[in-house]
Design a protein around this motif. Structure first.
Motif, PDB file in Angstrom:
ATOM      1  N   LEU A  25       4.735 -19.210  -0.591  1.00  0.00           N
ATOM      2  CA  LEU A  25       4.205 -19.150  -1.948  1.00  0.00           C
ATOM      3  C   LEU A  25       2.879 -19.888  -2.123  1.00  0.00           C
ATOM      4  N   GLU A  26       2.580 -20.847  -1.282  1.00  0.00           N
ATOM      5  CA  GLU A  26       1.333 -21.598  -1.400  1.00  0.00           C
ATOM      6  C   GLU A  26       0.220 -21.037  -0.528  1.00  0.00           C
ATOM      7  N   LEU A  27       0.476 -19.939   0.176  1.00  0.00           N
ATOM      8  CA  LEU A  27      -0.560 -19.353   1.032  1.00  0.00           C
ATOM      9  C   LEU A  27      -1.696 -18.792   0.175  1.00  0.00           C
ATOM     10  N   PRO A  28      -2.956 -18.885   0.643  1.00  0.00           N
ATOM     11  CA  PRO A  28      -4.121 -18.515  -0.176  1.00  0.00           C
ATOM     12  C   PRO A  28      -4.467 -17.030  -0.113  1.00  0.00           C
ATOM     13  N   TYR A  29      -3.475 -16.178  -0.322  1.00  0.00           N
ATOM     14  CA  TYR A  29      -3.709 -14.733  -0.272  1.00  0.00           C
ATOM     15  C   TYR A  29      -3.377 -14.106  -1.614  1.00  0.00           C
ATOM     16  N   TRP A  30      -4.201 -13.133  -2.037  1.00  0.00           N
ATOM     17  CA  TRP A  30      -3.904 -12.419  -3.275  1.00  0.00           C
ATOM     18  C   TRP A  30      -2.605 -11.645  -3.097  1.00  0.00           C
ATOM     19  N   THR A  31      -1.783 -11.649  -4.123  1.00  0.00           N
ATOM     20  CA  THR A  31      -0.514 -10.933  -4.064  1.00  0.00           C
ATOM     21  C   THR A  31      -0.236 -10.276  -5.401  1.00  0.00           C
ATOM     22  N   GLY A  32       0.413  -9.128  -5.380  1.00  0.00           N
ATOM     23  CA  GLY A  32       0.701  -8.397  -6.607  1.00  0.00           C
ATOM     24  C   GLY A  32       0.929  -6.928  -6.332  1.00  0.00           C
ATOM     25  N   VAL A  33       0.756  -6.109  -7.357  1.00  0.00           N
ATOM     26  CA  VAL A  33       1.021  -4.673  -7.255  1.00  0.00           C
ATOM     27  C   VAL A  33      -0.224  -3.897  -7.651  1.00  0.00           C
ATOM     28  N   LEU A  34      -0.584  -2.912  -6.855  1.00  0.00           N
ATOM     29  CA  LEU A  34      -1.655  -1.981  -7.185  1.00  0.00           C
ATOM     30  C   LEU A  34      -0.994  -0.691  -7.684  1.00  0.00           C
ATOM     31  N   PRO A  35      -1.018  -0.430  -9.005  1.00  0.00           N
ATOM     32  CA  PRO A  35      -0.347   0.761  -9.526  1.00  0.00           C
ATOM     33  C   PRO A  35      -0.965   2.046  -8.969  1.00  0.00           C
ATOM     34  N   VAL A  36      -0.125   3.038  -8.788  1.00  0.00           N
ATOM     35  CA  VAL A  36      -0.549   4.361  -8.323  1.00  0.00           C
ATOM     36  C   VAL A  36      -0.070   5.383  -9.342  1.00  0.00           C
ATOM     37  N   ALA A  37      -0.944   6.285  -9.760  1.00  0.00           N
ATOM     38  CA  ALA A  37      -0.580   7.299 -10.748  1.00  0.00           C
ATOM     39  C   ALA A  37      -1.195   8.636 -10.359  1.00  0.00           C
ATOM     40  N   ARG A  38      -0.508   9.738 -10.710  1.00  0.00           N
ATOM     41  CA  ARG A  38      -1.038  11.076 -10.462  1.00  0.00           C
ATOM     42  C   ARG A  38      -1.980  11.451 -11.593  1.00  0.00           C
ATOM     43  N   THR A  39      -3.166  11.916 -11.244  1.00  0.00           N
ATOM     44  CA  THR A  39      -4.130  12.356 -12.252  1.00  0.00           C
ATOM     45  C   THR A  39      -4.656  13.742 -11.875  1.00  0.00           C
ATOM     46  N   TYR A  40      -5.172  14.461 -12.878  1.00  0.00           N
ATOM     47  CA  TYR A  40      -5.758  15.774 -12.656  1.00  0.00           C
ATOM     48  C   TYR A  40      -7.230  15.737 -13.059  1.00  0.00           C
ATOM     49  N   GLY A  41      -8.056  16.426 -12.298  1.00  0.00           N
ATOM     50  CA  GLY A  41      -9.471  16.516 -12.613  1.00  0.00           C
ATOM     51  C   GLY A  41      -9.753  17.619 -13.610  1.00  0.00           C
ATOM     52  N   THR A  42     -11.038  17.838 -13.858  1.00  0.00           N
ATOM     53  CA  THR A  42     -11.472  18.893 -14.770  1.00  0.00           C
ATOM     54  C   THR A  42     -11.242  20.259 -14.126  1.00  0.00           C
ATOM     55  N   PRO A  43     -10.591  21.201 -14.830  1.00  0.00           N
ATOM     56  CA  PRO A  43     -10.361  22.528 -14.253  1.00  0.00           C
ATOM     57  C   PRO A  43     -11.674  23.212 -13.853  1.00  0.00           C
ATOM     58  N   ILE A  44     -11.677  23.860 -12.691  1.00  0.00           N
ATOM     59  CA  ILE A  44     -12.849  24.566 -12.174  1.00  0.00           C
ATOM     60  C   ILE A  44     -12.573  26.060 -12.243  1.00  0.00           C
ATOM     61  N   PRO A  45     -13.289  26.812 -13.063  1.00  0.00           N
ATOM     62  CA  PRO A  45     -13.016  28.243 -13.183  1.00  0.00           C
ATOM     63  C   PRO A  45     -13.380  28.994 -11.910  1.00  0.00           C
ATOM     64  N   ALA A  46     -12.663  30.082 -11.648  1.00  0.00           N
ATOM     65  CA  ALA A  46     -12.977  30.943 -10.517  1.00  0.00           C
ATOM     66  C   ALA A  46     -14.350  31.577 -10.720  1.00  0.00           C
TER      67      ALA A  46
END
Length: 221
Positions: A184-205
């Motif tokens: 617990l006293e070690l000098p390293y960053w610790t935690g959670v990096l959230p991951v989420a699914r996202t969608y980009g802008t639709p590209i028409p054919a």
């Protein structure tokens, strides 16, 4: 009146994990929620005595999962012969990268479902139509009625298999790192990096007529 569904699936030898049993759940509502949020599964089976795992699309309709593919696909052909095809189907959502102080305790937050059972090929025309619409809707709600459905030639080239939700379990990991007290006293960053699914802008054919507007299910309206 029909009897209500049990709130949980029964646990079996195949659905009880050997590690982190406290993360396992057989809650029907949780299982359905995990399945309904996704559309890509991995389907495992034996081919000539060797394990094979294929990524494919699926849909849940009540207490059944439907998977589709080519009629030339070996697992789908196997599901059409008696006594069906023994399979294991999995769905996983990655929710976060868990970064601990020690390399050993790095992990991921996730929600997953594992289904064991026997898959059968769907031959009834009405059920096939329902299943194919459901798979399109699982990927993009609203799309089934906004596209041409398969014609006779396309249906002849498409197979659908059904897997009943009988032997099912969910598994969930959430929260932060589980570091050792001495770290617990070690000098390293610790935690959670959230991951989420996202969608980009639709590209028409390239050949889309300019008069055809972006449908509401893609624009969020």
């Amino acid at each position: 009146m029909p009897s209500a569904q049990p709130t949980a699936y029964p646990s079996t030898d195949r659905t009880v994990p050997t590690r982190s049993r406290e993360r396992a759940s057989y809650d029907r509502e949780l299982v359905h929620a995990v399945l309904d949020e996704g559309y890509l599964c991995h389907l495992g089976f034996l081919r000539d005595g060797a394990p094979v795992v294929l990524p494919t699309l699926y849909a849940r309709v009540g207490e059944r999962l439907y998977v589709h593919g080519s009629t030339g696909s070996r697992p789908l052909r196997g599901a059409g012969a008696a006594p069906g095809l023994a399979v294991c189907l999995t769905v996983t959502h990655l929710d976060g990268l868990v970064l601990a102080r020690s390399a050993f305790h790095h992990s991921v937050n996730y929600r997953s479902v594992v289904v064991h059972g026997t898959a059968f090929q769907v031959t009834d025309p009405e059920e096939r139509s329902l299943a194919l619409d459901a798979i399109v809707e699982q990927v993009m709600p609203g799309r089934a009625d906004d596209s041409r459905r398969a014609n006779a030639k396309e249906l002849a080239a498409t197979a659908v298999i059904r897997l009943d939700l009988l032997e099912v379990s969910a598994k969930v990991r959430s929260g932060g790192p589980n570091d050792e007290p001495e770290d617990l006293e070690l000098p390293y960053w610790t935690g959670v990096l959230p991951v989420a699914r996202t969608y980009g802008t639709p590209i028409p054919a390239d050949d889309l007529a300019p008069s055809i507007a972006l449908p509401g299910y893609l624009s969020g309206e």
